[in-house]
Design a protein around this motif. Structure first.
Motif, PDB file in Angstrom:
ATOM      1  N   SER A 636      18.766 -11.910  32.425  1.00 55.54           N
ATOM      2  CA  SER A 636      18.682 -13.035  31.500  1.00 55.54           C
ATOM      3  C   SER A 636      20.072 -13.470  31.055  1.00 55.54           C
ATOM      4  CB  SER A 636      17.844 -12.667  30.276  1.00 55.54           C
ATOM      5  OG  SER A 636      18.488 -11.694  29.490  1.00 55.54           O
ATOM      6  N   SER A 638      21.730 -15.889  27.841  1.00 54.32           N
ATOM      7  CA  SER A 638      21.525 -16.660  26.618  1.00 54.32           C
ATOM      8  C   SER A 638      22.862 -17.236  26.165  1.00 54.32           C
ATOM      9  CB  SER A 638      20.929 -15.790  25.509  1.00 54.32           C
ATOM     10  OG  SER A 638      21.829 -14.756  25.146  1.00 54.32           O
ATOM     11  N   LEU A 646      19.901 -21.383  23.929  1.00 53.74           N
ATOM     12  CA  LEU A 646      19.195 -21.469  25.205  1.00 53.74           C
ATOM     13  C   LEU A 646      19.125 -20.089  25.833  1.00 53.74           C
ATOM     14  CD1 LEU A 646      17.923 -23.443  27.286  1.00 53.74           C
ATOM     15  CD2 LEU A 646      20.170 -23.558  28.374  1.00 53.74           C
ATOM     16  N   ASN A 647      17.929 -19.723  26.290  1.00 56.29           N
ATOM     17  CA  ASN A 647      17.717 -18.432  26.941  1.00 56.29           C
ATOM     18  C   ASN A 647      16.948 -18.646  28.234  1.00 56.29           C
ATOM     19  OD1 ASN A 647      15.586 -16.122  27.457  1.00 56.29           O
ATOM     20  ND2 ASN A 647      17.342 -15.146  26.483  1.00 56.29           N
ATOM     21  N   THR A 648      17.469 -18.122  29.317  1.00 56.31           N
ATOM     22  CA  THR A 648      16.786 -18.179  30.605  1.00 56.31           C
ATOM     23  C   THR A 648      16.708 -16.764  31.169  1.00 56.31           C
ATOM     24  OG1 THR A 648      18.859 -18.579  31.799  1.00 56.31           O
ATOM     25  CG2 THR A 648      17.605 -20.510  31.077  1.00 56.31           C
ATOM     26  N   SER A 649      15.613 -16.447  31.827  1.00 56.50           N
ATOM     27  CA  SER A 649      15.455 -15.102  32.374  1.00 56.50           C
ATOM     28  C   SER A 649      14.633 -15.135  33.650  1.00 56.50           C
ATOM     29  CB  SER A 649      14.785 -14.175  31.347  1.00 56.50           C
ATOM     30  OG  SER A 649      13.483 -14.621  31.041  1.00 56.50           O
ATOM     31  N   ALA A 688       9.846 -16.579  35.785  1.00 60.01           N
ATOM     32  CA  ALA A 688      11.018 -17.055  35.064  1.00 60.01           C
ATOM     33  C   ALA A 688      10.587 -17.630  33.725  1.00 60.01           C
ATOM     34  CB  ALA A 688      11.765 -18.106  35.878  1.00 60.01           C
ATOM     35  N   ASN A 689      11.479 -17.541  32.740  1.00 57.87           N
ATOM     36  CA  ASN A 689      11.248 -18.100  31.416  1.00 57.87           C
ATOM     37  C   ASN A 689      12.464 -18.914  30.993  1.00 57.87           C
ATOM     38  OD1 ASN A 689      10.253 -14.931  31.230  1.00 57.87           O
ATOM     39  ND2 ASN A 689       8.714 -16.399  30.583  1.00 57.87           N
ATOM     40  N   VAL A 690      12.215 -20.022  30.317  1.00 54.74           N
ATOM     41  CA  VAL A 690      13.280 -20.825  29.716  1.00 54.74           C
ATOM     42  C   VAL A 690      12.844 -21.159  28.297  1.00 54.74           C
ATOM     43  CG1 VAL A 690      14.625 -22.948  29.807  1.00 54.74           C
ATOM     44  CG2 VAL A 690      13.955 -21.825  31.935  1.00 54.74           C
ATOM     45  N   GLY A 705       9.634 -23.954  25.065  1.00 55.52           N
ATOM     46  CA  GLY A 705       9.984 -23.299  26.311  1.00 55.52           C
ATOM     47  C   GLY A 705       8.944 -23.501  27.380  1.00 55.52           C
ATOM     48  N   ASP A 707       7.403 -21.302  30.891  1.00 62.25           N
ATOM     49  CA  ASP A 707       7.420 -20.057  31.656  1.00 62.25           C
ATOM     50  C   ASP A 707       6.418 -20.152  32.798  1.00 62.25           C
ATOM     51  OD1 ASP A 707       4.748 -18.482  30.689  1.00 62.25           O
ATOM     52  OD2 ASP A 707       5.646 -19.546  29.004  1.00 62.25           O
TER      53      ASP A 707
END
Length: 877
Positions: A636, A638, A646-649, A688-690, A705, A707
């Motif tokens: 991830s 951030s 903003l966080n992406t994983s 994936a998650n945003v 978000g 996902d």
């Protein structure tokens, strides 16, 4: 800038006496927790001057002395354990420091000649600087009584300019600040969890994390036996108004129990650490639910007591249709069913807790929690069966379901602090839940004449005793070593029988459904070691391993066979975990993680009682289930870009021996489907998650978000010839959420929220999509002692519809559920009493058994503290 940074740390929950002297050792605010050589927390409980973390080892020495007394500017009482920093006026940097004692006195000795000033700081008070003074050879200067003014921003909750972040990120978890959510007021925990990133809650209240329901839910870091039976109903016992935050732990460290394949959800409830007596009233009235809660707290000296009670009554309608085709004896049997249901559940919980400071470095805490659930449902089921378009049978059933339970959780916790970051704790907990899951059905013909009756009686008990001990100690200034052990002793008992009868007369045992019992004993022994290291280049490594041994003995009895020993072998697991984070430029953080998790079957999956409240869809557990093993991977990034977080994983989840629902035709009732649980084999999930959170203005924020994940499943099912065959299924599921909050003038505020979840693949088909939305406004009363709110949910149309499709070589099924969940509710809160600030007290750790599939927790969360490098995961939760 430093004061703003201190307030930000308070908002993040890092309650420690951070001062400018702390920054001198751990780096400027830009480095933050996790900077080189720094721990995320420092505690100032009675430590000696030479242990003060901000003192430079090479500070110049002399024979000067400065002393004084710190007192509260309002009450005149001494301020103990506050921080006093000695600042060189030429460099404006701290060169020495100390803390006040239990009577507020402080002294700095062996001071070299020079020009200085003192800075006084403590949580709940404004930082105060003294006038400049000069120390010469032999100076003995008494500053007299120094009055610290209270910082009203920290009385109750910290208030910073603008709005606190709704979403925060730590090294191993994501934190959702639920107390900022006004539309959930008057609701329960499941209403809050619908708004949390990475989580989804279906129409029945079942919670999943990144598409998996194999999670562990804790309440204030503790489990409760009641949730081992039904997660959705257990969450309804916890009022939304009492939830402060929700932590989503996707990569638990070795300190956590190895259970929860997808991760851990930790619900933190509100609690105050103030001094005095208060009573909080929370009430709500709505079209689908009403609630009333009373919570009181008292704190004086070394003793703190809390007492609370909450009740919630609900009333919901639902309808469903079922169309299915099964292959029976080479012929296709078609069944159609129309059903209606009216739910009248009542939930309640009552808590009593206390904490007491045995000494400056020792504390004792205890808590008792009682929970109750009274779930009553009335159903009507009209079922028609056809062969080749010819009506085979028609059945009309009136069903009364009762799902009742009562639970008690008792814990005692002790903690001993030797010096900052070095402590030992021991915790014990006893939990017991009694469950009754019965139904009574009247069978009617097409002329509504009573032709038969049926009753299922199922009584269960689930009890456990837990003892654990933990020790942690720092190694140098940038390393932390943690290790401990734990023992859990569980016992599950189930007693079930069926009774049948004609239209009149007594009921007798059903010969087609023999009575039975299950006695299931599970003993777990565990030990762990965890090591955290922060490098000068701002890397944080947290590695550890946990060993767990599980011994099981179980016997099952029926009318035909007594005390049959079930062949369930004992097993042991070595569970490693690795968490790595890197602080990048511009406030960005990159994280990578790997961990292995195990998932033991819960009571619902073990219970052998065949629940035939709806004979077309019979539910029965499998007491011979084995645990499943899952390897989790996560990467991830951030970052904060201007006013936007903003966080992406990316994540992957590889599961073997997965516990999954399986549907097969019944051998005794044509057209009936039995749902049970089996270790199907393989599950592979990649996704994936945003998520984002942005402050458009200081009073207007938007967060949301998207996902999605791809899932592949492979397992066994029954073929047309009656033999087992291998089947597989795969698919993509996408979901998202959007929430906006607006602070208006004169205490008004508004919020809008929306959520959707697309179709979800299953081994034998697809679960349908669903959505929800809400709109709320709130008006704070004078001095923010209370508030009045109005919220509406799913107010357009006539509720939510979810369609589920199942398909195997011998059956196909389409199930459509319609929930009439439009709702309007009025909420009211008010606080009575007066509190004054008192320093945060040290409390004991708590038992948290995060180790049963579908299991969650309950209890009081006042006993948590994080003490790990770079925010590295904190205590076991």
């Amino acid at each position: 800038m430093r004061q703003k940074f201190l307030l930000l740390l308070l908002t993040l929950g890092l309650w420690s006496n951070l001062t400018q002297t702390t920054y001198a050792q751990f780096g400027p605010p830009g480095g933050g927790p996790g900077g080189p050589g720094g721990f995320g927390r420092q505690e100032q409980l009675g430590r000696k001057k030479e242990e003060f973390t901000g003192v430079a080892d090479d500070a110049p020495k002399g024979n000067g002395k400065v002393s004084g007394l710190l007192i509260d500017s309002t009450s005149g009482k001494p301020v103990e354990f506050a921080t006093i920093a000695l600042i060189n006026v030429k460099t404006n940097k701290p060169i020495d420091g100390t803390t006040s004692d239990a009577k507020g006195h402080f002294a700095l000795t062996k001071l070299a000649p020079g020009d200085y000033r003192l800075q006084y700081s403590f949580i709940g008070y404004k930082n105060l600087d003294s006038k400049q003074f000069t120390v010469a050879k032999g100076t003995d200067l008494n500053m007299g009584s120094v009055k610290l003014p209270a910082d009203v921003r920290t009385l109750g909750e910290v208030v910073v300019t603008g709005q606190a972040a709704v979403i925060e990120e730590k090294v191993d978890r994501l934190v959702f600040n639920a107390d900022k959510d006004m539309t959930a007021k008057g609701g329960d925990a499941s209403d809050v969890l619908k708004r949390v990133p990475m989580l989804s809650v279906d129409l029945d209240g079942n919670v999943s994390l990144r598409g998996s329901q194999n999670i562990r839910v804790l309440i204030n870091n503790k489990p409760s036996t009641i949730v081992a039976a039904n997660v959705a109903d257990a969450l309804k016992q916890l009022p939304a108004d009492m939830i402060k935050s929700v932590e989503v732990i996707t990569s638990p460290s070795a300190k956590y129990d190895a259970e929860g394949a997808a991760g851990i959800i930790n619900i933190i409830t509100k609690k105050n650490t103030l001094h005095g007596l208060t009573l909080n009233v929370d009430a709500g009235v709505g079209l689908r639910a009403s609630n009333l809660g009373l919570n009181g707290s008292y704190r004086q000296g070394k003793l703190g007591i809390t007492l609370g009670g909450f009740g919630r009554a609900m009333y919901n309608r639902a309808s469903s249709t079922l169309d299915q085709t099964t292959l029976v004896g080479g012929q296709l049997l078609r069944t159609s069913q129309q059903g209606t249901a009216f739910d009248k559940p009542v939930f309640g919980q009552y808590t009593l807790g206390f904490d007491y400071d045995l000494a400056k470095d020792q504390s004792l805490s205890a808590n008792v929690r009682f929970g109750t659930r009274n779930f009553v449902q009335q159903q009507t089921q009209l079922t028609n069966s056809y062969i080749a378009d010819s009506l085979l049978s028609m059945t009309n059933r009136d069903v009364n379901r009762k799902d009742l339970s009562n639970s008690v959780d008792m814990n005692i916790d002790y903690v001993r602090t030797f010096k900052p970051q070095q402590e030992w704790s021991i915790s014990t907990q006893y939990s017991r839940t009694g469950l009754t899951n019965n139904f009574y059905a009247d069978l009617l013909n097409n002329a509504d004449v009573l032709t038969g009756r049926q009753q299922n009686i199922n009584n269960n008990t689930n009890q456990e005793f837990t003892i654990q001990t933990d020790y942690q100690t720092p190694i140098k200034k940038n390393q932390l070593l943690e290790f401990g052990g734990k023992a859990i002793m569980r016992k599950v008992d189930s007693d079930y029988r069926y009774l049948v009868g004609r239209g009149t007369g007594d009921l007798a045992n059903d010969p087609t459904n023999p009575a039975g019992t299950l006695a299931y004993n599970q003993n777990i022994g565990a030990g762990y070691i965890s090591y955290t290291y922060v490098t000068p280049s701002k890397y944080t490594f947290k590695v550890g391993t946990r060993y767990e041994y599980t011994g099981i003995s179980a016997t099952q009895s029926t009318e035909l066979r007594s005390n049959a020993q079930l062949n369930i072998p004992s097993y042991s697991n070595l569970v490693p975990s690795i968490n790595v984070s890197k602080n990048l430029k511009a406030g960005s953080t990159l994280k990578a993680a790997y961990n292995r998790r195990i998932q033991r079957p819960g009571l619902q999956q073990l219970n052998p009682n065949p629940n035939a409240a709806n004979p077309q869809m019979i539910m029965v557990g499998n007491p011979t289930l084995s645990p499943e093993l899952t390897d989790n991977f996560e990467l991830s990034l951030s970052s904060t870009i201007k006013k936007t977080y903003l966080n992406t994983s990316l994540f992957g989840r590889l599961t073997n021996n997965a516990i999954t629902q399986i549907r097969i035709p019944s051998d005794t009732l044509a057209g009936s489907i039995i749902t049970t649980f089996q270790n199907i084999g393989i599950q592979r999930t990649y996704g994936a998650n945003v998520f984002f959170n942005t402050n458009i203005t200081p009073k207007w924020s938007i967060n949301g978000g998207l996902d999605g994940y791809y899932q592949y499943m492979q397992g066994l099912t029954q073929g047309a010839d009656g033999k087992s065959i291998t089947i597989s299924n795969s698919g993509v599921s996408i979901g998202g959420r959007l929430m906006s909050q607006l602070q208006l003038d004169k205490g008004w505020s508004a919020q809008v929220f929306s959520f959707f979840r697309g179709p979800n693949p299953q081994l034998q088909g697809t679960m349908g999509s669903f959505y929800m939305y809400s709109l709320g406004v709130r008006k704070d009363l004078a001095s923010k002692r209370g508030s009045i709110g109005l919220a509406a949910e799913n107010f357009i149309g006539n509720g939510v519809t979810m369609r589920t499709n199942l398909s195997t070589p011998i059956l196909s099924q389409v199930n459509v559920n319609h929930l009439y969940n439009s709702n309007v509710k009025l909420t009211f809160t008010y606080r009575i009493g007066k509190m004054t600030f008192e320093e945060q007290r040290r409390k004991g750790r708590s038992v948290n058994n995060d180790d049963v599939k579908g299991g969650e927790g309950g209890g009081d969360g006042g006993q948590q503290q994080q003490a790990a490098p770079a925010g590295g995961g904190g205590r076991p939760r």
